[in-house]
Design an enzyme around this catalytic site. Structure first.
Site, short mmCIF file in Angstrom:
data_model
loop_
_atom_site.label_atom_id
_atom_site.label_comp_id
_atom_site.label_asym_id
_atom_site.label_seq_id
_atom_site.Cartn_x
_atom_site.Cartn_y
_atom_site.Cartn_z
N ASP A 110 0.81 -1.69 -0.22
CA ASP A 110 0.18 -0.29 0.08
C ASP A 110 0.28 1.00 0.15
OD1 ASP A 110 -2.29 1.37 0.11
OD2 ASP A 110 -2.57 1.14 1.98
N ASN A 168 -10.77 -3.12 -5.81
CA ASN A 168 -9.90 -2.23 -6.95
C ASN A 168 -10.63 -1.77 -7.85
OD1 ASN A 168 -6.60 -3.21 -5.26
ND2 ASN A 168 -8.04 -1.52 -4.94
#
Ligand code: FPP
Length: 228
Positions: free
Chosen positions: A13, A62
């Site tokens: 991330d 996503n």
């Protein structure tokens, strides 16, 4: 000393924030993130001798991102595969993919399937890419694949055998970069007894030293798996 580390998993991330800090676009953050992968793998496999590594590359959530960003991530995955398949074979790294591959483009799926086939017999190092992976989707598809008879007296091992991660040890350590402290639908049941490690470092800055800190933290922990 803790139980040996057999499986380390990464939630990579912070690519977007890394890019923003530098006045770059989000896709440049992902490019920098993809460039970190090989170094991290080398250190995990060659220095720490950890046999299983899993990378969360694209989640079922996503798809909510802008189309240009999704395209960039899949392009990076395609290039990564093309550039590294020879090195997987040379270094005897088995490639596995977890997630629902039906939604991927035909060329990427074909590349992934070929790479998995070419490396299927290697059994000392496994790199698993989580692509279009979501733990809730994984559980649902596992349950739906069972017959009414199998469901009646279902045991945990029988359900786990239907997960994408079948025959893979549960992660001992899950590392999430960028300061966020959550699992975001990643290996939710497999992580029942995983140690979690969170670092402020953004993924594109995650280097060998950052990895060593994560593993050293793991090695100091006492795992009891519900015992005393
Ligand atoms: C999270 O950062 C990252 C992703 C959703 C994509 C990860 C993909 C790669 C590193 C590239 C391809 C992978 C491989 C294995 C070659 P973010 O975009 O959520 O960052 P932010 O929270 O700072 O916006």
């Amino acid at each position: 000393m803790n139980t040996p580390l057999k499986h380390i998993a990464f939630i990579m991330d912070g690519n977007g924030r890394w890019a923003k800090q530098r006045g770059l676009g989000r896709t440049e953050g992902h490019t920098a993130g993809a460039q970190r992968v090989s170094d991290v793998l080398t250190r995990v496999f060659d220095h720490w001798h950890i046999p299983f590594v899993t990378l969360y590359a694209f989640s079922t959530e996503n798809w909510k991102r802008p189309a240009y960003e999704i395209k960039a991530i899949f392009n990076l995955l395609t290039c990564y595969l093309k550039n590294n398949i020879d090195s997987f074979v040379e270094n005897k790294i088995r490639l596995r993919v977890i997630g629902n591959l039906d939604a991927l483009s035909k060329p990427l799926r074909t590349n992934l399937e070929m790479a998995m086939q070419q490396t299927a017999t290697f059994d000392t190092r496994t790199l698993t890419l989580a692509i279009n992976y979501g733990a809730r989707e994984e559980v649902l598809q596992a349950i739906k694949s069972l017959s009414a008879d199998e469901l009646k007296d279902l045991q945990w091992d029988q359900l786990a055998a239907r997960f994408y991660t079948a025959n893979m040890p549960d992660p001992d350590l899950i590392v999430r970069t960028s300061g966020e402290q959550r699992l975001s639908n990643f290996l939710l049941l497999q992580s029942a007894y995983s140690e979690l490690y969170f670092t402020e470092t953004f993924w594109p800055d995650f280097d060998g030293h950052a990895l060593d800190l994560a593993i050293e933290s793991y090695l100091k922990r006492k795992r009891r798996f519900g015992g005393v």
